[in-house]
Design a protein around this motif. Structure first.
Motif, PDB file in Angstrom:
ATOM      1  N   GLY A   1    -107.694 -75.093 -50.096  1.00 54.17           N
ATOM      2  CA  GLY A   1    -106.472 -75.433 -50.812  1.00 54.17           C
ATOM      3  C   GLY A   1    -105.688 -74.257 -51.348  1.00 54.17           C
ATOM      4  O   GLY A   1    -104.566 -74.428 -51.842  1.00 54.17           O
ATOM      5  N   GLN A   2    -106.248 -73.041 -51.275  1.00 54.12           N
ATOM      6  CA  GLN A   2    -105.529 -71.859 -51.749  1.00 54.12           C
ATOM      7  C   GLN A   2    -104.329 -71.571 -50.841  1.00 54.12           C
ATOM      8  O   GLN A   2    -104.394 -71.793 -49.628  1.00 54.12           O
ATOM      9  CB  GLN A   2    -106.461 -70.643 -51.744  1.00 54.12           C
ATOM     10  CG  GLN A   2    -107.512 -70.653 -52.831  1.00 54.12           C
ATOM     11  CD  GLN A   2    -106.924 -70.378 -54.201  1.00 54.12           C
ATOM     12  OE1 GLN A   2    -106.071 -69.516 -54.358  1.00 54.12           O
ATOM     13  NE2 GLN A   2    -107.369 -71.129 -55.195  1.00 54.12           N
ATOM     14  N   PRO A   3    -103.219 -71.075 -51.402  1.00 53.03           N
ATOM     15  CA  PRO A   3    -102.058 -70.724 -50.572  1.00 53.03           C
ATOM     16  C   PRO A   3    -102.414 -69.608 -49.584  1.00 53.03           C
ATOM     17  O   PRO A   3    -103.056 -68.620 -49.958  1.00 53.03           O
ATOM     18  CB  PRO A   3    -101.019 -70.254 -51.583  1.00 53.03           C
ATOM     19  CG  PRO A   3    -101.438 -70.855 -52.878  1.00 53.03           C
ATOM     20  CD  PRO A   3    -102.936 -70.886 -52.844  1.00 53.03           C
ATOM     21  N   ILE A   4    -102.000 -69.767 -48.362  1.00 54.10           N
ATOM     22  CA  ILE A   4    -102.251 -68.763 -47.332  1.00 54.10           C
ATOM     23  C   ILE A   4    -101.345 -67.563 -47.571  1.00 54.10           C
ATOM     24  O   ILE A   4    -100.154 -67.713 -47.868  1.00 54.10           O
ATOM     25  CB  ILE A   4    -102.014 -69.363 -45.933  1.00 54.10           C
ATOM     26  CG1 ILE A   4    -103.091 -70.412 -45.641  1.00 54.10           C
ATOM     27  CG2 ILE A   4    -102.004 -68.281 -44.850  1.00 54.10           C
ATOM     28  CD1 ILE A   4    -102.815 -71.245 -44.414  1.00 54.10           C
ATOM     29  N   GLU A   5    -101.899 -66.386 -47.456  1.00 52.88           N
ATOM     30  CA  GLU A   5    -101.136 -65.160 -47.676  1.00 52.88           C
ATOM     31  C   GLU A   5    -100.780 -64.503 -46.342  1.00 52.88           C
ATOM     32  O   GLU A   5    -101.485 -64.669 -45.343  1.00 52.88           O
ATOM     33  CB  GLU A   5    -101.955 -64.180 -48.525  1.00 52.88           C
ATOM     34  CG  GLU A   5    -102.229 -64.696 -49.930  1.00 52.88           C
ATOM     35  CD  GLU A   5    -102.991 -63.697 -50.785  1.00 52.88           C
ATOM     36  OE1 GLU A   5    -103.361 -62.609 -50.255  1.00 52.88           O
ATOM     37  OE2 GLU A   5    -103.213 -63.992 -51.976  1.00 52.88           O
ATOM     38  N   LYS A   6     -99.658 -63.781 -46.371  1.00 56.54           N
ATOM     39  CA  LYS A   6     -99.233 -63.040 -45.185  1.00 56.54           C
ATOM     40  C   LYS A   6     -99.032 -61.585 -45.556  1.00 56.54           C
ATOM     41  O   LYS A   6     -98.440 -61.267 -46.591  1.00 56.54           O
ATOM     42  CB  LYS A   6     -97.934 -63.608 -44.612  1.00 56.54           C
ATOM     43  CG  LYS A   6     -97.464 -62.896 -43.340  1.00 56.54           C
ATOM     44  CD  LYS A   6     -96.184 -63.501 -42.785  1.00 56.54           C
ATOM     45  CE  LYS A   6     -95.747 -62.768 -41.514  1.00 56.54           C
ATOM     46  NZ  LYS A   6     -94.491 -63.338 -40.960  1.00 56.54           N
TER      47      LYS A   6
END
Length: 282
Positions: A253-258
């Motif tokens: 559920g953590q936001p995906i980072e770029k």
């Protein structure tokens, strides 16, 4: 750029479309596509009378296996093949046409004009560039855990650019590296030499699984990819990581980072792929 699953999909469709067809003559509309031989007239002359026996693949390259020659084709950014009737209008950006004796034509189109073709006498194709220095083929039986570990385990390079390097493992482009690293729970900036035997085994399995599922889905159509029959791929609907910046990770559920790793846009989950494990001991 078409990666291994997309090129494999094209290979399979071309085997359905052109195997057994005999080349009457070849027309080249853009000379820079042809790298070897340098003379376009020689390229066309050598292919005249050749019959396509099969279409094979080495990494991201297509190999048209003929009677006496092998045509090595790299699609690069947007190269594509299609089978047409000789009477069909020639579409824009069509650069090479293989005219068959049965009245059909295999046409190569490339909007970006980055694709290449090399012609070799049969048996010489693996002895010269561009195939000479290619690494392990991840969809062959020779790609076992021991071979994978031997190729990368002791390298101090970050794992993502190492997997993108075609001299070690072929065909795994940016999309499938991100997907495989997520499945294995490995941060893209981990040094390859820091990976444990268990992690290397998990990454090996993740690569095989990801590529296999992508091939089954016909590859990924992000911009313009279609196979030899004009059909788009569907694996983009199964992405767990690539292109999902800010979206919740399907696992935690953590936001995906770029970020940018080795000049490439890179997606990862900060919880499922923690960089703090970088100094793990074997």
């Amino acid at each position: 750029m078409p990666e291994l699953p997309e090129v494999e999909t094209v290979r399979r469709t071309l085997n359905e479309l052109v195997v057994g067809k005999k080349i009457d003559h070849v027309t080249v509309h853009l000379k820079r596509i042809i790298i070897k031989p340098e003379e376009i007239g020689e390229f066309c002359l050598l292919l005249s009378g050749e019959t396509i026996g099969s279409v094979e693949r080495r990494g991201k390259f297509l190999l048209f296996m003929m009677d006496d020659y092998v045509l090595v084709s790299h699609l690069r950014m947007e190269g594509r093949y299609g089978l047409y009737d000789a009477l069909d209008p020639l579409e824009k950006h069509t650069h090479v046409v293989f005219h068959f004796t049965d009245g059909s034509e295999l046409r190569y189109k490339d909007v970006r004009q980055f694709g290449t073709m090399h012609l070799f006498p049969k048996g010489r194709e693996l002895e010269e560039q561009p195939l000479k220095k290619l690494g392990l083929e991840p969809m062959e039986d020779t790609f076992h855990v021991a071979a994978f570990r031997a190729a990368i385990a002791h390298r101090s390079t970050k794992i993502k650019p190492l997997l993108l390097n075609q001299e070690y493992i072929v065909g795994i482009g940016n999309i499938y590296v991100d997907e495989s690293l997520f499945l294995a729970g490995i941060h893209p900036e981990r040094e390859a030499s820091s990976l444990t035997a268990k992690e290397l085994a998990a990454l090996h399995a993740a690569i095989v699984k990801t590529l296999g599922e992508a091939i089954t889905a016909g590859g990924s159509s992000i911009k313009s990819f279609v196979n030899g029959q004009g059909e788009i791929g569907m694996f983009q609907h199964q992405f767990k990581m690539y292109g999902r910046k800010g979206e919740p990770c399907y696992s935690c559920g953590q936001p995906i980072e770029k970020s940018v790793v080795a000049g490439r846009g890179t997606h990862h989950c900060p919880k499922c792929q923690p960089l703090k494990l970088a100094k793990a001991k074997k």
